[in-house]
Design a protein around this motif. Structure first.
Motif, short mmCIF file in Angstrom:
data_model
loop_
_atom_site.label_atom_id
_atom_site.label_comp_id
_atom_site.label_asym_id
_atom_site.label_seq_id
_atom_site.Cartn_x
_atom_site.Cartn_y
_atom_site.Cartn_z
N ARG A 171 37.60 -3.95 49.18
CA ARG A 171 38.90 -4.46 49.27
C ARG A 171 39.80 -3.40 50.24
O ARG A 171 40.13 -2.26 50.03
CB ARG A 171 39.46 -4.45 48.02
CG ARG A 171 40.95 -5.21 48.05
CD ARG A 171 41.79 -5.65 46.77
NE ARG A 171 40.72 -6.66 45.93
CZ ARG A 171 40.68 -6.69 44.62
NH1 ARG A 171 41.53 -5.94 44.05
NH2 ARG A 171 40.21 -7.57 44.26
N GLU A 172 40.46 -4.16 51.29
CA GLU A 172 41.19 -3.13 52.30
C GLU A 172 40.38 -2.15 53.07
O GLU A 172 41.22 -1.37 53.38
CB GLU A 172 42.47 -3.19 51.67
CG GLU A 172 43.32 -4.38 51.13
CD GLU A 172 44.61 -4.10 50.59
OE1 GLU A 172 45.16 -3.00 50.42
OE2 GLU A 172 45.42 -5.18 50.14
N SER A 206 37.15 -8.56 50.38
CA SER A 206 38.27 -8.67 51.25
C SER A 206 38.33 -7.32 52.03
O SER A 206 39.68 -6.57 52.07
CB SER A 206 39.49 -8.80 50.52
OG SER A 206 39.66 -10.12 49.88
N TRP A 213 39.28 -5.36 55.46
CA TRP A 213 39.96 -5.74 56.83
C TRP A 213 38.94 -5.69 57.94
O TRP A 213 38.69 -4.56 58.31
CB TRP A 213 40.99 -4.65 56.89
CG TRP A 213 42.19 -4.89 56.10
CD1 TRP A 213 42.68 -6.04 55.49
CD2 TRP A 213 43.05 -3.56 55.63
NE1 TRP A 213 43.77 -5.45 54.75
CE2 TRP A 213 43.96 -4.15 54.94
CE3 TRP A 213 42.94 -2.25 55.92
CZ2 TRP A 213 44.99 -3.41 54.33
CZ3 TRP A 213 43.89 -1.35 55.32
CH2 TRP A 213 44.85 -2.10 54.44
N MET A 272 45.18 0.22 60.60
CA MET A 272 44.85 -0.50 59.34
C MET A 272 44.81 0.94 58.51
O MET A 272 45.25 0.49 57.07
CB MET A 272 43.66 -1.04 59.10
CG MET A 272 43.66 -2.22 60.06
SD MET A 272 45.01 -3.46 59.98
CE MET A 272 44.59 -4.55 58.50
#
Length: 182
Positions: free
Chosen positions: A101-102, A134, A136, A181
């Motif tokens: 995630r991320e 999820s 990026w 990010m």
């Protein structure tokens, strides 16, 4: 300082072209990325009955992904989709801490055919959009290397200058994306 990239090799094939591609990238971009190929060969089949007490191979796999700054997926194409072994590995990553995630990530893929894993990558992007995963994902930088056996030599060097230049650009784009990010 080079960013630490866990490169999930999406095939268990001994002579995997995608592993060769990652080894090439590891060498070529060593000053920018510390790429560690992560083999998924020994992961047991995902089983919800054992996810609470995951096998040690799964714990080690998750920890490698968790400790990395970024993830590279190197995906083969089997029957117009991702290999079952890669789906199994991703299923393990969707549980037990949500380690993807991320996390900045990008995808490369190669095949001996001309399409270079395009269908597999479409499916992989769809799978990775699951909220339990999820990462990026680097947008608009699809890397489909067709006829890879004619572009990598026996020393895993990219002899096709067009492909080499394209990979250079994608890596540069990913590094910029990563900085934004992270």
């Amino acid at each position: 300082m080079a960013i630490k990239v866990a490169a999930i090799i999406g095939s268990v094939r001994k002579d995997s072209n995608n592993l060769k591609l990652v080894e090439y990238m590891k060498s070529r971009y060593a000053d920018q990325m510390d790429i560690e190929p992560i083999l998924i060969n020994d992961l047991p089949m995902y089983n919800p009955d054992t996810e609470e007490n995951a096998p040690q191979e799964v714990i080690d796999f998750r920890n490698k992904i968790k400790q990395a700054d970024a993830v590279l997926f190197a995906v083969a194409e089997y029957n117009f989709s991702i290999p079952g072994s890669l789906k199994n590995a991703i299923d393990w990553l969707s549980r037990g801490g949500f380690v993807l995630r991320e996390k900045p990530a990008f995808i490369v893929g190669s095949s001996m055919g001309v399409l270079g894993s395009v269908r597999a990558q479409i499916h992989l992007r769809e799978i990775l959009s699951n909220p339990s995963l999820s990462p990026w994902l680097l947008p608009n930088n699809e890397v489909y290397i067709g006829s890879v056996h004619q572009k990598l030599n026996e020393q895993n060097e990219m002899v096709d200058s067009g492909t080499r230049g394209f990979l250079d650009q994608v890596v540069e784009n990913f590094l910029s994306f990563y900085k934004r990010m992270a």
